[in-house]
Write an enzyme that holds these catalytic residues in place. Structure first.
Site, PDB file in Angstrom:
ATOM      1  N   SER A 120       0.717  -1.247  -0.103  1.00 35.75           N
ATOM      2  CA  SER A 120      -0.226  -0.085  -0.031  1.00 35.75           C
ATOM      3  C   SER A 120       0.728   1.242   0.069  1.00 35.75           C
ATOM      4  O   SER A 120       0.462   2.252  -0.752  1.00 35.75           O
ATOM      5  CB  SER A 120      -0.901   0.088   1.214  1.00 35.75           C
ATOM      6  OG  SER A 120      -0.296   0.369   2.544  1.00 35.75           O
ATOM      7  N   ASN A 121       1.940   1.201   0.753  1.00 35.98           N
ATOM      8  CA  ASN A 121       3.029   2.058   0.593  1.00 35.98           C
ATOM      9  C   ASN A 121       3.520   2.403  -0.814  1.00 35.98           C
ATOM     10  O   ASN A 121       3.757   3.628  -1.228  1.00 35.98           O
ATOM     11  CB  ASN A 121       3.957   2.396   1.741  1.00 35.98           C
ATOM     12  CG  ASN A 121       3.628   2.645   2.974  1.00 35.98           C
ATOM     13  OD1 ASN A 121       3.460   4.018   3.141  1.00 35.98           O
ATOM     14  ND2 ASN A 121       3.173   1.663   3.826  1.00 35.98           N
ATOM     15  N   LYS A 141      22.811 -13.732   2.589  1.00 36.75           N
ATOM     16  CA  LYS A 141      22.465 -12.562   2.177  1.00 36.75           C
ATOM     17  C   LYS A 141      23.361 -11.774   1.249  1.00 36.75           C
ATOM     18  O   LYS A 141      22.884 -11.110   0.366  1.00 36.75           O
ATOM     19  CB  LYS A 141      22.426 -11.655   3.506  1.00 36.75           C
ATOM     20  CG  LYS A 141      21.610 -10.183   3.209  1.00 36.75           C
ATOM     21  CD  LYS A 141      21.534  -9.629   4.716  1.00 36.75           C
ATOM     22  CE  LYS A 141      20.593 -10.310   5.330  1.00 36.75           C
ATOM     23  NZ  LYS A 141      19.813  -9.230   6.232  1.00 36.75           N
ATOM     24  N   MET A 162      10.571  -6.769   4.926  1.00 38.75           N
ATOM     25  CA  MET A 162      10.714  -7.349   6.255  1.00 38.75           C
ATOM     26  C   MET A 162      12.150  -7.944   6.537  1.00 38.75           C
ATOM     27  O   MET A 162      11.998  -9.168   6.920  1.00 38.75           O
ATOM     28  CB  MET A 162       9.245  -7.956   6.685  1.00 38.75           C
ATOM     29  CG  MET A 162       8.441  -7.142   6.502  1.00 38.75           C
ATOM     30  SD  MET A 162       8.188  -5.694   7.265  1.00 38.75           S
ATOM     31  CE  MET A 162       7.555  -6.274   8.801  1.00 38.75           C
ATOM     32  N   HIS A 208       8.847   2.985   9.252  1.00 34.91           N
ATOM     33  CA  HIS A 208       8.484   2.246  10.367  1.00 34.91           C
ATOM     34  C   HIS A 208       7.094   2.683  11.155  1.00 34.91           C
ATOM     35  O   HIS A 208       7.051   3.955  11.327  1.00 34.91           O
ATOM     36  CB  HIS A 208       9.524   2.155  11.409  1.00 34.91           C
ATOM     37  CG  HIS A 208       9.281   1.085  12.332  1.00 34.91           C
ATOM     38  ND1 HIS A 208       9.567  -0.131  12.153  1.00 34.91           N
ATOM     39  CD2 HIS A 208       8.925   1.178  13.814  1.00 34.91           C
ATOM     40  CE1 HIS A 208       9.164  -0.911  13.182  1.00 34.91           C
ATOM     41  NE2 HIS A 208       8.990   0.351  14.303  1.00 34.91           N
TER      42      HIS A 208
HETATM   43  C1  GAR Z   1       3.993  -0.560   6.781  1.00 29.61           C
HETATM   44  O1  GAR Z   1       2.907  -0.042   7.822  1.00 29.61           O
HETATM   45  C2  GAR Z   1       5.201  -0.249   7.222  1.00 29.61           C
HETATM   46  O2  GAR Z   1       5.254   0.716   7.929  1.00 29.61           O
HETATM   47  C3  GAR Z   1       5.802  -1.341   7.872  1.00 29.61           C
HETATM   48  O3  GAR Z   1       5.161  -2.585   7.115  1.00 29.61           O
HETATM   49  C4  GAR Z   1       4.060  -2.119   6.467  1.00 29.61           C
HETATM   50  C5  GAR Z   1       3.899  -2.299   5.158  1.00 29.61           C
HETATM   51  O4  GAR Z   1       2.627  -2.283   4.486  1.00 29.61           O
HETATM   52  N1  GAR Z   1       7.080  -1.498   7.976  1.00 29.61           N
HETATM   53  C6  GAR Z   1       7.776  -2.076   9.063  1.00 29.61           C
HETATM   54  O5  GAR Z   1       7.222  -2.879   9.865  1.00 29.61           O
HETATM   55  C7  GAR Z   1       9.130  -2.006   8.659  1.00 29.61           C
HETATM   56  N2  GAR Z   1       9.872  -2.681  10.217  1.00 29.61           N
HETATM   57  P1  GAR Z   1       2.353  -1.885   2.895  1.00 29.61           P
HETATM   58  O6  GAR Z   1       2.795  -3.453   2.209  1.00 29.61           O
HETATM   59  O7  GAR Z   1       0.677  -2.190   2.711  1.00 29.61           O
HETATM   60  O8  GAR Z   1       2.931  -0.636   2.472  1.00 29.61           O
END
Ligand code: GAR
Length: 188
Positions: free
Chosen positions: A13-14, A65, A90, A109
């Protein structure tokens, strides 16, 4: 116009918020590559629908990695990427990618760092009963959610709030703050 690579493991979504800001002209950039460590992730489907180039890998098919990050760096360089944007990726970034894009990797975050680092930051905040949490955008270093902070915004946890409602409130802030902050960074 700078070229971004967006890294994501899940929903994306981001990623969509960033791509829409570009389409609407509020973010002067292009997404040159979408990278995912989860071949079945929704973000890859969304990226393809947008006609964007993708690089998908399965970490389990590599010895370590360094091996998969070497391929990532090759793909980034081939796509002439200037900035790496982590959006729900992640996984800790290792020395191979960090040194190739020093000072050019940012992450979002879903908490006010340094509180609630790591996985399920929204659930951690909810369980802790805090009344204010929020969103942090920061540079990425070798630590987990430890790099220099670029932007933060607070989100109030309402007394009536459920975990799901809190997640919705936090994501609404993310979707506005991330494109805005990237645009600011690119103009520095
Ligand atoms: C977001 O809320 C981001 O802040 C979080 O994962 C989500 C991804 O959502 N990131 C973390 O927790 C990193 N440690 P999305 O796939 O819908 O953008």
């Amino acid at each position: 116009t700078k070229k971004l690579a967006v890294f994501a493991s899940g929903t994306g979504s981001n990623f969509i918020a960033i791509q829409e800001a570009i389409e609407q002209g509020t973010l002067d950039a292009t997404i040159a590559l979408v990278v995912s460590d989860v071949p079945t992730s929704a973000v890859i489907e969304k990226a393809k629908k947008k006609g964007l180039k993708t690089f998908v890998f399965n970490p389990q098919s590599y010895s370590d990695k360094e091996a998969f990050e070497t391929e990532i760096v090759e793909a980034l360089s081939e796509a002439k990427v200037d900035w790496v944007i982590l959006a729900g990726y992640m996984r800790l970034v290792g020395p191979t990618l960090l040194s190739a894009y020093e000072g050019k990797i940012v992450n979002i975050h879903p908490s006010l760092l340094p509180s609630f680092k790591g996985l399920d930051a929204i659930g951690q905040a909810f369980d802790a009963g805090v009344k204010i949490t929020g969103v942090t955008i920061h540079f990425v270093d070798e630590g987990m959610d430890t790099g220099r902070i670029i932007a933060q915004e607070a989100v109030t946890v309402k007394n009536s709030s459920t975990r799901v409602a809190l997640q919705k409130d936090i994501q609404a802030v993310e979707h506005r703050l991330y494109p805005e902050t990237i645009n600011y960074l690119l103009q520095q």
